[in-house]
Design a protein around this motif. Structure first.
Motif, mmCIF file in Angstrom:
data_model
loop_
_atom_site.group_PDB
_atom_site.id
_atom_site.type_symbol
_atom_site.label_atom_id
_atom_site.label_comp_id
_atom_site.label_asym_id
_atom_site.label_seq_id
_atom_site.Cartn_x
_atom_site.Cartn_y
_atom_site.Cartn_z
ATOM 1 N N THR A 159 11.579 -24.801 42.898
ATOM 2 C CA THR A 159 11.186 -24.188 41.421
ATOM 3 C C THR A 159 12.108 -23.256 40.800
ATOM 4 N N ASP A 160 12.222 -23.068 39.315
ATOM 5 C CA ASP A 160 12.864 -21.608 39.248
ATOM 6 C C ASP A 160 12.093 -20.570 39.718
ATOM 7 N N HIS A 164 13.996 -17.927 42.334
ATOM 8 C CA HIS A 164 14.153 -16.242 42.151
ATOM 9 C C HIS A 164 13.562 -15.451 43.226
#
Length: 450
Positions: A159-160, A164
């Motif tokens: 997932t984003d 990150h």
């Protein structure tokens, strides 16, 4: 390859009780991790001097309403349980700050790690374990063979938020990001909270399923890379995990090529917290155990089964007590009857969307009852009051006393504070004759290759 120690205790203990004091403490394991009875030298690195880390939990409140951490997590200005970490690239045996922090700090949940860096990951603070996200801590002993060949595909699966989060270059941090991805996608958090923002405990069921889906995803990526010709001469991958939210701890011992290749060693101990800490921190643990046994035989120790006034946190108990009460003994980690140790064969199911798989889809879990395992002298597991108990899992036994049980290969354990530990063998679907073995619990009857 690395070494790690995980503690979940009903009572706070000093960080020094596992990092500094035991004969085979974390600091000693950074110098010499050669003591692993019952296991060979394969996948068990002796020197682990490429950095260290220690994580623990506290309930301190901040005076600053919102304090941004290095991982962009917000610590609210109210009482809660928080994870803290201290990491450095120096060897654990040569860091005075580690000693000072350990002597001054107490916690009920501890995760400590010493590192032997792989050739694809440099010695940096970002690459030191444990990794932290919100109230979750994670560490890994093992390696993904030829990891650079699958790293890009793995990162595409995140997932984003999890993408990150990754700041280092290790396979371990990417594995943690996969776990965070499956937790984020499982639909079981309140108000669709992301893992880094979740204040409530996760419960062992969610953590276990996320780990099993991570194993399945890694096998899928490796298989695709081999079939496409991008990965040649693949050997094996080992994944001994420790994952905790401060209330529940989940640990695994796993190799994708078991039983041909064995995972790194792993041991567990469970008993009355006060007595277990006294044993592992004693200058002469063997003599302490002998004296304790004499005292129990004479009936002079009455504290072991004392009642606790506190109620444990247990948001997703999932029938811990019911499964724990099965009175069949585990006889020395006899997992030789588990054939292959690989992942289940999957027909007619889209494994590209692992988050949508039912909870019982990935590895089948074969329960192993621990009730008759010996705890401290004169006690077996069922005699130990869980609300006064401590559970310690370590890559190497912290002492040479009897308390340490070898963990079976390709298995998973968990414990929630105030409850007994649970042990499951991870197996391919239907590898047993169920008319002989049964559907729920198995009696292991012989010692075997670990």
């Amino acid at each position: 390859m690395c070494r790690w120690i995980t503690v979940m205790s009903a009572k706070d203990m000093s960080l020094s009780d596992v990092v500094l004091a035991p004969p085979n403490s974390l600091v000693q394991l950074s110098r010499d991790a050669s003591i692993h009875p019952g296991f060979g030298s394969d996948n068990n690195h002796i020197t682990n001097g490429d950095g260290f880390g220690i994580g623990w939990y506290h309930s301190n409140t901040t005076t600053i309403p919102r304090y941004p951490s290095l991982n962009n997590e917000n610590i609210e200005g109210h009482a809660n349980i928080y994870a803290a970490v201290f990491k450095d690239t120096a060897p654990a045996w040569n860091n005075q700050n580690l000693r000072e922090i350990c002597v001054a700090t107490r916690s009920h949940a501890i995760l400590a790690h010493v590192r032997a860096a792989s050739r694809f990951a440099g010695v940096t603070q970002e690459n030191c374990h444990p990794f932290k996200c919100g109230r979750l801590l994670f560490c890994h002993n093992g390696r993904i063979d030829k990891f650079p060949n699958i790293r890009r595909k793995l990162m595409d699966r995140l997932t984003d938020t999890a993408f990150h989060y990754v700041s280092g270059t290790t396979d371990s941090e990417c594995l943690f990001a996969l776990i965070l991805t499956f937790l984020e996608e499982d639909g079981k958090s309140a108000d669709n909270e992301k893992p880094k923002n979740q204040d409530a405990p996760f419960g062992h069921s969610r953590l276990v399923q996320a780990i099993k889906k991570t194993y399945l995803c890694i096998e899928k990526l490796v298989k695709e890379a081999i079939e496409s010709g991008k990965m040649k001469n693949y050997s094996f991958s080992t994944m001994n995990f420790s994952l905790t939210d401060g209330v529940t701890a989940v640990v695994t011992r796993f190799c994708d090529k078991s039983p041909d290749v064995l995972p790194p060693s792993l041991y567990f101990a469970y008993g009355n917290a006060k007595e277990l800490v006294a044993e592992i921190t004693s200058k002469n643990p063997e003599e302490y155990v002998m004296n304790l046994k004499k005292a129990k035989n004479q009936g002079t120790d009455s504290e072991t089964c004392a009642e606790s006034d506190s109620e444990p946190e247990d948001p997703a108990n999932d029938n811990n007590d019911k499964d724990s009460m099965l009175s069949i003994s585990l006889i020395d980690a006899a997992s030789s009857i588990i054939p292959g140790g690989g992942l289940p064969v999957i027909d007619g199911i889209d494994i590209n969307n692992l988050a949508e798989l039912p909870d019982d889809f990935t590895y089948d879990e074969l329960p192993i009852a621990l009730m008759l395992r010996e705890a401290l002298p004169g006690l077996i597991y069922r005699d130990v009051n869980p609300r006064e108990a401590a559970f310690v899992v370590a890559s190497n036994p912290l002492t040479k006393t009897h308390s340490w049980n070898p963990m079976p290969r390709n298995s998973i354990m968990w414990i929630t504070r105030g409850h007994m530990p649970e042990l499951r063998l991870l197996r391919s679907k239907k590898p047993f004759n169920e008319s002989i073995v049964g559907k729920h619990t198995i009696l292991l009857q012989s010692s075997c290759r670990m």
